[in-house]
Write an enzyme that holds these catalytic residues in place. Structure first.
Site, PDB file in Angstrom:
ATOM      1  N   LYS A  74       0.715  -1.191  -0.208  1.00 33.12           N
ATOM      2  CA  LYS A  74      -0.127  -0.183   0.151  1.00 33.12           C
ATOM      3  C   LYS A  74       0.993   1.169   0.028  1.00 33.12           C
ATOM      4  CE  LYS A  74      -3.387  -0.922  -0.695  1.00 33.12           C
ATOM      5  NZ  LYS A  74      -3.991  -1.918  -1.830  1.00 33.12           N
ATOM      6  N   HIS A 103       6.540  -7.464  -2.541  1.00 32.75           N
ATOM      7  CA  HIS A 103       6.539  -6.847  -1.049  1.00 32.75           C
ATOM      8  C   HIS A 103       7.499  -7.491  -0.114  1.00 32.75           C
ATOM      9  CE1 HIS A 103       3.235  -4.371  -2.295  1.00 32.75           C
ATOM     10  NE2 HIS A 103       2.388  -5.290  -2.317  1.00 32.75           N
ATOM     11  N   PHE A 121      -4.275  10.159 -10.978  1.00 27.62           N
ATOM     12  CA  PHE A 121      -5.264   8.993 -10.218  1.00 27.62           C
ATOM     13  C   PHE A 121      -6.250   8.919 -10.864  1.00 27.62           C
ATOM     14  CE2 PHE A 121      -8.515   8.661  -6.863  1.00 27.62           C
ATOM     15  CZ  PHE A 121      -8.110   7.885  -6.080  1.00 27.62           C
ATOM     16  N   ARG A 131       5.994   5.011   1.685  1.00 25.27           N
ATOM     17  CA  ARG A 131       4.973   5.979   2.084  1.00 25.27           C
ATOM     18  C   ARG A 131       4.954   6.145   3.587  1.00 25.27           C
ATOM     19  NH1 ARG A 131      -1.385   4.610   0.139  1.00 25.27           N
ATOM     20  NH2 ARG A 131      -2.142   7.014   0.253  1.00 25.27           N
TER      21      ARG A 131
HETATM   22  S1  PPS Z   1      -0.506  -2.997  -3.095  1.00 30.36           S
HETATM   23  O1  PPS Z   1      -1.681  -3.837  -2.933  1.00 30.36           O
HETATM   24  O2  PPS Z   1       0.359  -3.201  -1.793  1.00 30.36           O
HETATM   25  O3  PPS Z   1       0.267  -3.307  -4.410  1.00 30.36           O
HETATM   26  O4  PPS Z   1      -1.067  -1.421  -3.176  1.00 30.36           O
HETATM   27  P1  PPS Z   1      -0.298  -0.332  -3.575  1.00 30.36           P
HETATM   28  O5  PPS Z   1      -0.246  -0.157  -5.172  1.00 30.36           O
HETATM   29  O6  PPS Z   1       1.272  -0.323  -3.047  1.00 30.36           O
HETATM   30  O7  PPS Z   1      -0.944   1.187  -2.901  1.00 30.36           O
HETATM   31  C1  PPS Z   1      -2.402   1.386  -3.236  1.00 30.36           C
HETATM   32  C2  PPS Z   1      -2.415   2.881  -2.822  1.00 30.36           C
HETATM   33  O8  PPS Z   1      -1.833   3.945  -3.967  1.00 30.36           O
HETATM   34  C3  PPS Z   1      -2.587   4.647  -4.281  1.00 30.36           C
HETATM   35  N1  PPS Z   1      -2.584   4.917  -5.851  1.00 30.36           N
HETATM   36  C4  PPS Z   1      -2.270   6.157  -6.118  1.00 30.36           C
HETATM   37  N2  PPS Z   1      -2.308   7.296  -5.431  1.00 30.36           N
HETATM   38  C5  PPS Z   1      -2.235   8.522  -6.331  1.00 30.36           C
HETATM   39  N3  PPS Z   1      -2.175   8.546  -7.710  1.00 30.36           N
HETATM   40  C6  PPS Z   1      -2.223   7.468  -8.333  1.00 30.36           C
HETATM   41  N4  PPS Z   1      -2.241   7.282  -9.634  1.00 30.36           N
HETATM   42  C7  PPS Z   1      -2.157   5.947  -7.669  1.00 30.36           C
HETATM   43  N5  PPS Z   1      -2.359   4.868  -8.144  1.00 30.36           N
HETATM   44  C8  PPS Z   1      -2.626   4.094  -6.829  1.00 30.36           C
HETATM   45  C9  PPS Z   1      -4.185   4.171  -4.194  1.00 30.36           C
HETATM   46  O9  PPS Z   1      -5.109   4.758  -4.319  1.00 30.36           O
HETATM   47  C10 PPS Z   1      -3.878   3.298  -2.881  1.00 30.36           C
HETATM   48  O10 PPS Z   1      -4.179   4.079  -1.674  1.00 30.36           O
HETATM   49  P2  PPS Z   1      -5.264   4.632  -0.747  1.00 30.36           P
HETATM   50  O11 PPS Z   1      -4.958   5.472   0.286  1.00 30.36           O
HETATM   51  O12 PPS Z   1      -5.597   3.355  -0.606  1.00 30.36           O
HETATM   52  O13 PPS Z   1      -6.178   5.089  -2.011  1.00 30.36           O
END
Ligand code: PPS
Length: 343
Positions: free
Chosen positions: A60, A136, A259, A160
């Site tokens: 995440k 991960h 996003f 993060r």
């Molecule tokens: S995982 O399952 O561990 O692979 O998830 P991961 O991709 O690491 O993290 C998911 C979070 O990244 C956010 N996300 C983004 N944020 C901003 N811009 C873009 N383009 C974007 N793409 C993915 C996603 O919304 C998850 O965060 P949260 O806080 O849950 O929204």
């Protein structure tokens, strides 16, 4: 007050197991599912190629966002090619350790050849080169040759802020059958009982190696991607192929990685995975993988009591490190204005 690890083990078992995941193990100090030992040796011995590109992260932390950026840069912005699902282009090494595939197939024989029910390590092993691999796993559980710096393989690590990670992780696991509440999830997270914890071990494992010439590590922060994606893209492009993107290309990539666009892009929004878990694992709710995508969400979500525990834990762990979530990168205001005016 600090939880007794035994109480947390019990809490984990009660809130985060289901018929396809029976428990957890401690692997070199890391909480992993009890399915992980089945694939640990094949991960340890995985052949690493010099042209491998790895995206590593604590869950995440912006992994998917980083994967899509890395893949597009490495494929000269082949947006047509990027329509193939990210799980195929950039597979998740240890995904076989998430649920018991054998039990799943026994209950649902029609899943025998399903793309989400394969041997993920074998899938990675057989990828055409150059391979793009997501994991991960913390540094100490990486394949031996990668961990010991015996290759030129590239690692892009993204981290993060742990408060936002914890919130995002809670929503994710809530969908995948976590039955506890947010406060319980925070206790497990702070007590190192959530999969891939301890959190700081994960960050420091890569942070401490980032300038070591035996490795090729680019260390990124989600918060920098939010405040200045342009600089992060340029830095990543330089790391991957020593090339600078021209502004026209940069604009296209910024648009692709926004996003809003990622949220509606079926190749990266993991909608099919969420539908799969709903159908076969009994997951509930209308969860979305690309959910909020915000920085400092914790300010409106965490109670003062939880916040105080996080703050104490963060300052204790950062005391002995030069790592900080503060970023020296300043937003490229002029370019951002140009970008928005040109749309
Ligand atoms: S995982 O399952 O561990 O692979 O998830 P991961 O991709 O690491 O993290 C998911 C979070 O990244 C956010 N996300 C983004 N944020 C901003 N811009 C873009 N383009 C974007 N793409 C993915 C996603 O919304 C998850 O965060 P949260 O806080 O849950 O929204």
């Amino acid at each position: 007050m600090k939880d007794d690890p035994k109480d947390l083990d019990q809490l984990l078992k009660e809130t985060f197991t289901n018929e396809f995941r029976s428990g957890y193990v401690n692997a070199k100090g890391v909480t992993m599912t009890d399915l992980y030992p089945n694939i640990a040796d094949s991960i340890e011995n995985l052949k690493i190629w010099d042209d491998d590109v790895w995206v590593c992260s604590f869950p995440k932390s912006g992994t998917t966002w980083t994967q899509e950026m890395v893949w597009c840069i490495s494929h000269n912005l082949d947006f047509k090619g990027a329509e193939v699902n990210l799980t195929t282009r950039f597979p998740f090494l240890e995904s076989s350790a998430r649920v018991d595939n054998a039990a799943l197939i026994e209950k649902f024989p029609e899943l025998a050849n399903h793309e989400f029910v394969h041997d993920s390590v074998k899938f990675v092993e057989d990828l055409p080169r150059p391979r793009f691999i997501k994991t991960h796993l913390p540094f100490q559980l990486l394949p031996r040759d990668l961990r010991e710096g015996r290759t030129q393989a590239k690692i892009v690590y993204v981290c993060r802020n742990p408060k936002d990670v914890c919130i995002s992780f809670y929503h994710h696991t809530k969908h995948f059958a976590f039955r506890g509440d947010f406060e319980q999830f925070c206790r497990l997270f702070l007590g190192d009982k959530v999969p891939y914890c301890p959190f700081w071990n994960h960050i420091f494992g890569f942070w401490n190696k980032r300038n070591d010439s035996s490795y090729n590590i680019l260390f990124l922060k989600y918060e920098d991607m939010k405040s200045d994606l342009i600089s992060v893209i340029q830095k990543t492009a330089k790391f991957l192929k020593n090339a600078k993107l021209f502004s026209e290309e940069l604009n296209q990539l910024l648009d692709h990685l926004s996003f809003e666009n990622m949220k509606k892009n079926p190749a990266v929004n993991h909608k099919s995975m969420f539908e799969f878990t709903k159908q076969y694992l009994g997951a509930s709710g209308e969860a979305e993988f690309i959910r909020r995508g915000q920085v400092n969400q914790w300010k409106t979500v965490m109670s003062p009591n939880i916040l105080a525990q996080f703050d104490e834990w963060i300052s204790k762990n950062l005391k002995t490190s030069d790592f900080s979530f503060e970023s020296p990168v300043k937003p490229n205001i002029q370019y951002i204005e140009q970008f928005h005016n040109s749309r």
